[in-house]
Design a protein around this motif. Structure first.
Motif, mmCIF file in Angstrom:
data_model
loop_
_atom_site.group_PDB
_atom_site.id
_atom_site.type_symbol
_atom_site.label_atom_id
_atom_site.label_comp_id
_atom_site.label_asym_id
_atom_site.label_seq_id
_atom_site.Cartn_x
_atom_site.Cartn_y
_atom_site.Cartn_z
ATOM 1 N N ALA A 180 7.951 5.273 -7.025
ATOM 2 C CA ALA A 180 6.634 5.289 -7.664
ATOM 3 C C ALA A 180 5.737 4.176 -7.154
ATOM 4 O O ALA A 180 4.519 4.329 -7.074
ATOM 5 C CB ALA A 180 6.795 5.176 -9.185
ATOM 6 N N GLY A 181 6.327 3.035 -6.790
ATOM 7 C CA GLY A 181 5.528 1.927 -6.276
ATOM 8 C C GLY A 181 4.786 2.279 -5.003
ATOM 9 O O GLY A 181 3.667 1.794 -4.769
ATOM 10 N N LYS A 182 5.383 3.121 -4.182
ATOM 11 C CA LYS A 182 4.709 3.550 -2.957
ATOM 12 C C LYS A 182 3.492 4.421 -3.286
ATOM 13 O O LYS A 182 2.464 4.343 -2.613
ATOM 14 C CB LYS A 182 5.675 4.322 -2.067
ATOM 15 N N VAL A 183 3.628 5.243 -4.324
ATOM 16 C CA VAL A 183 2.508 6.085 -4.737
ATOM 17 C C VAL A 183 1.355 5.219 -5.219
ATOM 18 O O VAL A 183 0.190 5.498 -4.929
ATOM 19 C CB VAL A 183 2.955 7.068 -5.847
ATOM 20 N N MET A 184 1.658 4.146 -5.932
ATOM 21 C CA MET A 184 0.612 3.242 -6.395
ATOM 22 C C MET A 184 -0.123 2.620 -5.206
ATOM 23 O O MET A 184 -1.350 2.525 -5.197
ATOM 24 C CB MET A 184 1.204 2.140 -7.280
ATOM 25 N N GLY A 185 0.616 2.208 -4.173
ATOM 26 C CA GLY A 185 -0.023 1.654 -2.989
ATOM 27 C C GLY A 185 -0.872 2.677 -2.272
ATOM 28 O O GLY A 185 -1.949 2.361 -1.753
ATOM 29 N N LEU A 186 -0.394 3.925 -2.251
ATOM 30 C CA LEU A 186 -1.123 4.992 -1.574
ATOM 31 C C LEU A 186 -2.413 5.350 -2.301
ATOM 32 O O LEU A 186 -3.381 5.825 -1.686
ATOM 33 C CB LEU A 186 -0.220 6.223 -1.471
ATOM 34 N N SER A 187 -2.468 5.118 -3.613
ATOM 35 C CA SER A 187 -3.640 5.516 -4.395
ATOM 36 C C SER A 187 -4.912 4.825 -3.927
ATOM 37 O O SER A 187 -6.011 5.363 -4.096
ATOM 38 C CB SER A 187 -3.406 5.236 -5.883
ATOM 39 N N GLY A 188 -4.773 3.655 -3.338
ATOM 40 C CA GLY A 188 -5.943 2.936 -2.847
ATOM 41 C C GLY A 188 -6.668 3.664 -1.731
ATOM 42 O O GLY A 188 -7.833 3.352 -1.445
ATOM 43 N N ALA A 228 -2.245 10.710 -5.461
ATOM 44 C CA ALA A 228 -1.884 9.384 -5.954
ATOM 45 C C ALA A 228 -3.035 8.748 -6.725
ATOM 46 O O ALA A 228 -2.833 8.168 -7.806
ATOM 47 C CB ALA A 228 -1.475 8.493 -4.784
ATOM 48 N N PHE A 229 -4.246 8.852 -6.193
ATOM 49 C CA PHE A 229 -5.408 8.261 -6.871
ATOM 50 C C PHE A 229 -5.611 8.908 -8.241
ATOM 51 O O PHE A 229 -5.860 8.217 -9.240
ATOM 52 C CB PHE A 229 -6.663 8.445 -6.023
ATOM 53 N N THR A 230 -5.515 10.238 -8.296
ATOM 54 C CA THR A 230 -5.749 10.948 -9.553
ATOM 55 C C THR A 230 -4.673 10.612 -10.576
ATOM 56 O O THR A 230 -4.960 10.458 -11.771
ATOM 57 C CB THR A 230 -5.803 12.463 -9.300
ATOM 58 N N LEU A 231 -3.433 10.481 -10.123
ATOM 59 C CA LEU A 231 -2.355 10.088 -11.030
ATOM 60 C C LEU A 231 -2.615 8.691 -11.598
ATOM 61 O O LEU A 231 -2.416 8.449 -12.796
ATOM 62 C CB LEU A 231 -1.014 10.118 -10.302
ATOM 63 N N GLN A 232 -3.084 7.790 -10.747
ATOM 64 C CA GLN A 232 -3.410 6.443 -11.224
ATOM 65 C C GLN A 232 -4.553 6.502 -12.242
ATOM 66 O O GLN A 232 -4.514 5.836 -13.284
ATOM 67 C CB GLN A 232 -3.801 5.558 -10.044
ATOM 68 N N PHE A 381 0.376 -6.147 0.964
ATOM 69 C CA PHE A 381 1.112 -7.372 0.697
ATOM 70 C C PHE A 381 0.356 -8.234 -0.295
ATOM 71 O O PHE A 381 -0.860 -8.146 -0.426
ATOM 72 C CB PHE A 381 1.351 -8.154 1.991
ATOM 73 N N ALA A 382 1.111 -9.089 -0.973
ATOM 74 C CA ALA A 382 0.539 -9.883 -2.063
ATOM 75 C C ALA A 382 0.243 -11.310 -1.609
ATOM 76 O O ALA A 382 0.940 -11.859 -0.766
ATOM 77 C CB ALA A 382 1.506 -9.914 -3.239
ATOM 78 N N PRO A 383 -0.775 -11.931 -2.210
ATOM 79 C CA PRO A 383 -1.022 -13.349 -1.977
ATOM 80 C C PRO A 383 -0.422 -14.210 -3.087
ATOM 81 O O PRO A 383 -0.514 -13.862 -4.267
ATOM 82 C CB PRO A 383 -2.548 -13.436 -2.012
ATOM 83 N N SER A 384 0.223 -15.303 -2.699
ATOM 84 C CA SER A 384 0.604 -16.345 -3.650
ATOM 85 C C SER A 384 -0.446 -17.436 -3.545
ATOM 86 O O SER A 384 -0.585 -18.080 -2.504
ATOM 87 C CB SER A 384 1.984 -16.918 -3.310
ATOM 88 N N VAL A 385 -1.185 -17.659 -4.629
ATOM 89 C CA VAL A 385 -2.337 -18.553 -4.603
ATOM 90 C C VAL A 385 -2.126 -19.678 -5.601
ATOM 91 O O VAL A 385 -1.594 -19.470 -6.699
ATOM 92 C CB VAL A 385 -3.642 -17.774 -4.907
ATOM 93 N N HIS A 419 -6.100 -5.113 0.098
ATOM 94 C CA HIS A 419 -5.754 -3.700 0.263
ATOM 95 C C HIS A 419 -6.995 -2.920 0.699
ATOM 96 O O HIS A 419 -8.130 -3.403 0.626
ATOM 97 C CB HIS A 419 -5.195 -3.161 -1.056
ATOM 98 N N VAL A 420 -6.788 -1.686 1.124
ATOM 99 C CA VAL A 420 -7.873 -0.860 1.626
ATOM 100 C C VAL A 420 -8.968 -0.644 0.587
ATOM 101 O O VAL A 420 -10.141 -0.448 0.935
ATOM 102 C CB VAL A 420 -7.315 0.492 2.134
#
Length: 492
Positions: A180-188, A228-232, A381-385, A419-420
């Motif tokens: 499911a995490g991949k789908v969340m990334g794809l939604s962008g 993916a976008f619609t599911l989000q 990828f995530a930023p650690s700030v 992200h995109v």
């Protein structure tokens, strides 16, 4: 009185004794401790039961309490073993009405799957009182509950059965079970589609983990990005519709597998003053919540697990590390494996088992995905700030210490972690939380004037590395430039 807790899940098998969070996949190196060729193969669940559940269950006594929880398929896979070895099975019919109601009998302490999620989220928050949303694919008596600030449970399983749909659609658009995490990334990358929405609505009428009969035609003509976008979109709308009217506090705690959804979590901050999402929100944190509930009920104590609750390892290398040199190497384009202390609980690398790189590099995402992580090119990828600087780069109203929320980026200086869709899932870092990691980021800040690093989990098509040996093997098998283990460094 000592407590030992286990989680009888179909995946993410784990146990906890108050100090060591034993996430089985980290040690046997099998992701989710699951047979991906046949996710309904019970072999690994039975093995976990025999090795980690049965000995502690048999050893229970007045001073040694056995605490556990189960999921639907987790029980199905070990039903024969429970029938054979468990003296009392009345827990199977237990359905709590309040978060603090346990099923406690003969030194066996049982709570519902979603009670465990909710307890872990609440007690780890430090809030004096809070609403709680516990939401995932399939628990035992529930798949989604809301707990108000008085502890009363409202069953939302029939109104927000969204967790199972994320897993179902992930597979139907070409990913694996638990992707499911991949789908969340794809939604962008997608946009709203009314036909996809109609398909989702049809599923929600009869959420049996199967798509409606007309779904194949929809999936064939609509891009997976738009699905993916619609599911989000639907996920956030369902939460607004059914959770917001139940609000009884300015605080909210969130747990369950769907709590890895960073877009949803950020939306919640617009309705609640404080939103807490702990690090091990999925089933990998079940033993934590169960232990915490038992400790609170039996011993009257509030136990908060350490974020870094793995084992300690001793490693002696040949070359001592200098944090300034590591920061300079990252600024010069090197990609670094970073292994420190005990491993994190949960599926987010929070500065002890991380791969680190320069967030200013617009090409770094493609480099890491193709040469190190060996995964899909759309994965962000995530930023650690540094926490004192996060509002300079991200449009959000509160810190995110466990990389749990996705929010807009307001700076063009960090394309490597944008992200995109112009967002990022950030980790805010304080020196109190992780001193050594904070100091490394601060050294990078001194060199580049950018107070953050790109941070992704230290792995390559495998669970996050656990031991120094795991780290060295992954370092040798991919194109990392440098490996830091404790106070020592290895370079290629």
């Amino acid at each position: 009185m000592s407590i030992y807790s286990v989680a009888l899940n179909i995946h993410d098998h784990n146990s906890y004794d108050g100090v060591f969070h034993n996430q089985i996949e980290r040690h046997n190196r099998v992701k989710h401790n699951l047979n991906y060729d046949n996710p309904h193969d019970p072999t690994r669940s039975k093995q976990f039961f025999i090795e980690h559940v049965l000995p502690k269950y048999k050893a229970r006594n007045e001073e040694n309490q056995f605490a556990f929880t189960i999921s639907n398929l987790g029980y199905e896979f070990v039903k024969d073993l429970i029938d054979e070895h468990f003296d009392d099975k009345s827990f199977l019919d237990y359905r709590p009405k309040n978060i603090w109601e346990p099923h406690h009998k003969d030194n066996v302490y049982y709570i519902d799957h979603h009670q465990s999620h909710a307890t872990y989220a609440l007690l780890s928050s430090g809030f004096p009182e809070s609403d709680i949303l516990a939401i995932d694919g399939r628990g035992w008596k529930f798949s989604c509950i809301f707990v108000n600030s008085q502890g009363t449970i409202t069953d939302l399983s029939g109104k927000i059965p969204i967790g199972g749909l994320w897993n179902r659609l992930a597979q139907d658009i070409g990913f694996n079970y638990l992707d499911a995490g991949k789908v969340m990334g794809l939604s962008g990358y997608g946009k709203y589609n009314y036909q996809a929405h109609a398909m989702i609505d049809a599923y929600l009428i009869n959420p049996d983990h199967k798509l409606p009969k007309f779904a194949p035609a929809v999936l064939a003509k609509i891009s997976k990005e738009d699905i993916a976008f619609t599911l989000q979109y639907v996920t956030v709308e369902l939460v607004k519709k059914y959770v917001y009217p139940l609000k009884s506090s300015d605080n909210l705690c969130v747990a369950g597998g769907v709590a890895y959804n960073g877009y949803m979590n950020e939306e919640l901050t617009k309705h609640y003053t404080n939103v807490h999402v702990p690090p091990a929100v999925g089933d990998e944190g079940q033993s934590l919540g169960t232990y915490m509930h038992a400790e609170y009920f039996i011993n009257g104590g509030v136990h908060i697990p350490d974020v870094y609750a793995g084992k300690e390892y001793n490693y002696i290398g040949d070359t001592k590390v200098d944090l300034k040199e590591v920061a300079q190497a990252i600024a010069d384009g090197k990609i670094v494996g970073w292994f420190q202390g005990k491993s994190e609980s949960g599926n987010r690398a929070l500065g002890n088992r991380s791969i680190l790189a320069d967030p200013r590099n617009a090409d770094i995402k493609n480099i890491i995905n193709s040469k190190i992580k060996l995964r899909e090119d759309f994965r962000p990828f995530a930023p650690s700030v540094l926490e004192e600087h996060y509002k300079e780069y991200f449009d959000t109203n509160q810190p995110s210490p466990y990389m749990s929320r996705i929010m807009p980026v307001i700076s063009d200086a960090i394309p490597g972690v944008t992200h995109v869709d112009g967002t990022a899932r950030i980790q805010t870092v304080t020196r109190e939380f992780n001193e050594r990691y904070y100091d490394l980021i601060n050294e990078f800040y001194k060199i580049t004037s950018v107070p953050m690093l790109l941070n992704t989990s230290f792995n390559c098509q495998e669970p996050i590395v656990e031991t120094p040996e795991d780290a060295i093997a992954t370092f040798n098998n991919c194109e990392l430039d440098m490996l830091v283990i404790g106070e020592f460094v290895i370079c290629k």
